[in-house]
Design an enzyme around this catalytic site. Structure first.
Site, short mmCIF file in Angstrom:
data_model
loop_
_atom_site.label_atom_id
_atom_site.label_comp_id
_atom_site.label_asym_id
_atom_site.label_seq_id
_atom_site.Cartn_x
_atom_site.Cartn_y
_atom_site.Cartn_z
N ARG A 171 50.55 -3.15 -4.16
CA ARG A 171 50.58 -3.02 -5.62
C ARG A 171 51.98 -3.11 -6.22
O ARG A 171 52.27 -2.53 -7.27
CB ARG A 171 49.93 -1.70 -6.07
N SER A 221 41.52 0.53 -11.14
CA SER A 221 42.01 1.75 -10.48
C SER A 221 43.20 2.32 -11.23
O SER A 221 44.16 1.60 -11.52
CB SER A 221 42.42 1.44 -9.04
N GLU A 291 48.81 3.56 -10.83
CA GLU A 291 48.87 2.10 -10.66
C GLU A 291 49.02 1.47 -12.05
O GLU A 291 49.68 0.45 -12.22
CB GLU A 291 47.58 1.63 -9.99
#
Ligand SMILES: Cc1cc2nc3c(=O)[nH]c(=O)nc-3n(C[C@H](O)[C@H](O)[C@H](O)COP(=O)(O)OP(=O)(O)OC[C@H]3O[C@@H](n4cnc5c(N)ncnc54)[C@H](O)[C@@H]3O)c2cc1C
Length: 298
Positions: A171, A221, A291
């Site tokens: 990520r 998410s 995130e």
């Protein structure tokens, strides 16, 4: 001459003043950006960034807005939408995609032209630019798997970064290091028959539907998975599914998703994120990290 007048005189961009960011983001929340500029060419993107800097305006690049939470107070500067940069073609056997191409369009192109390697990521509602920044991935497949190079604007210079130079991690990546803008990317997807690629793509999309809230406003998410664990599982075990703050709610289908209802505010989402972090730290002694990206003042 002010910024908007300058853009009108020297570029072909579309400029909107005081544009609500809720119209352009996954959560459907967020206040107005002073300037919302839609770019349709690399030249105009470079000129817009250059001019914004000259006028002393902060710049925020925007893909599909599915990983960002803009504050209810909005953004005092210039948000540049890149969805108009959408060239998608084959070039010397590789697939060339401009930064505003959606992963869904990329995967459709792969199905049509018999390329494999984008089936599992096809359901991520990202643009190429946002996906490369985040190294978006799903079901063990990442947007960077078959990347050959990314073309970026670094200050006023055009550069081509090799996959190694992009520094892809979970990520994260170095692709936008130093405020670079991702302009486009080339992928060396292996060939495979279209019917098989289509079938695999549909299978992955159906898996996604089974495990994630569909038809809801969200940014996917919220938290990164801690080492060796899953944020969604931890949130579920802590009994936080369904927890609500105003119009924001922890999805009952997937603990790592926050979904919003009409009337939700960015502050609702922000408050809920922090409440989840507080409870998980207290009950599980795990520090969750976001995130999603907060933009503006909270
Ligand atoms: C329903 C749903 C499911 C999701 N599933 C997944 C999943 O399975 N896997 C996954 O990894 N993510 C998933 N996401 C999260 C999200 O789609 C990804 O993080 C995606 O990469 C964000 O892309 P975007 O185009 O929307 O970026 P944006 O949200 O528009 O931007 C994200 C960041 O990238 C920057 N950026 C965007 N374009 C450029 C550019 N051209 N140059 C430089 N910087 C740029 C922005 O400034 C911002 O900092 C999901 C989201 C939703 C809503």
């Amino acid at each position: 001459m002010d910024f908007a007048e300058w853009l009108k005189k020297f570029t072909s961009v579309k400029t909107t003043l005081s544009e609500p960011m809720k119209k352009h983001t996954g959560y459907g929340v967020g206040g107005a950006a002073d300037y919302f500029v839609e770019c349709f060419s690399v030249r105009d993107l470079r000129e817009t960034i250059y001019a914004a800097k000259a006028f002393g305006l902060p710049v925020k690049l925007l893909g599909n807005g599915t990983n960002v939470l803009f504050s209810d107070k909005g953004f005092r500067g210039c948000v540049i939408s890149l969805k108009g940069l959408n060239t998608l073609k084959t070039e010397n056997g590789a697939v060339f995609a401009a930064c505003g191409v959606s992963l869904s369009a990329l995967s459709g192109f792969c199905v049509k032209n018999g390329f494999t390697g984008a089936e599992a990521i096809s359901g991520i509602p990202a643009t190429i630019g946002g996906a490369l920044k985040m190294n978006a991935s799903a079901y063990g497949q990442s947007v960077s798997d078959y990347l050959v190079c990314a073309n970026v604007l670094d200050g006023d210079k055009f550069k081509t970064l090799s996959k190694e130079e992009c520094g892809f991690r979970y990520r994260e990546s170095d692709v936008i290091k130093g405020d670079r803008a991702v302009l486009s990317a080339s992928f060396a997807f292996p060939k495979k028959d279209s019917l098989t690629v289509k079938r695999l793509t549909e299978e992955y999309r159906s898996r996604r539907k089974d495990s994630q809230p569909c038809g809801c406003k969200s940014c996917g998410s919220v938290f990164k998975n801690p080492d060796g664990d899953f944020a969604g599982k931890i949130i579920d075990e802590a009994g936080l599914k369904g927890l609500t703050c105003g119009g924001a709610k922890v999805s009952v289908k997937h603990g790592n998703f926050i979904v919003t209802e009409t009337g939700a505010t960015a502050q609702d989402v922000y408050t809920l994120v922090n409440e989840i972090k507080r409870v998980i730290k207290k009950e599980k002694n795990v520090i969750l990290t976001e995130e999603i990206e907060f933009i503006g003042e909270f």
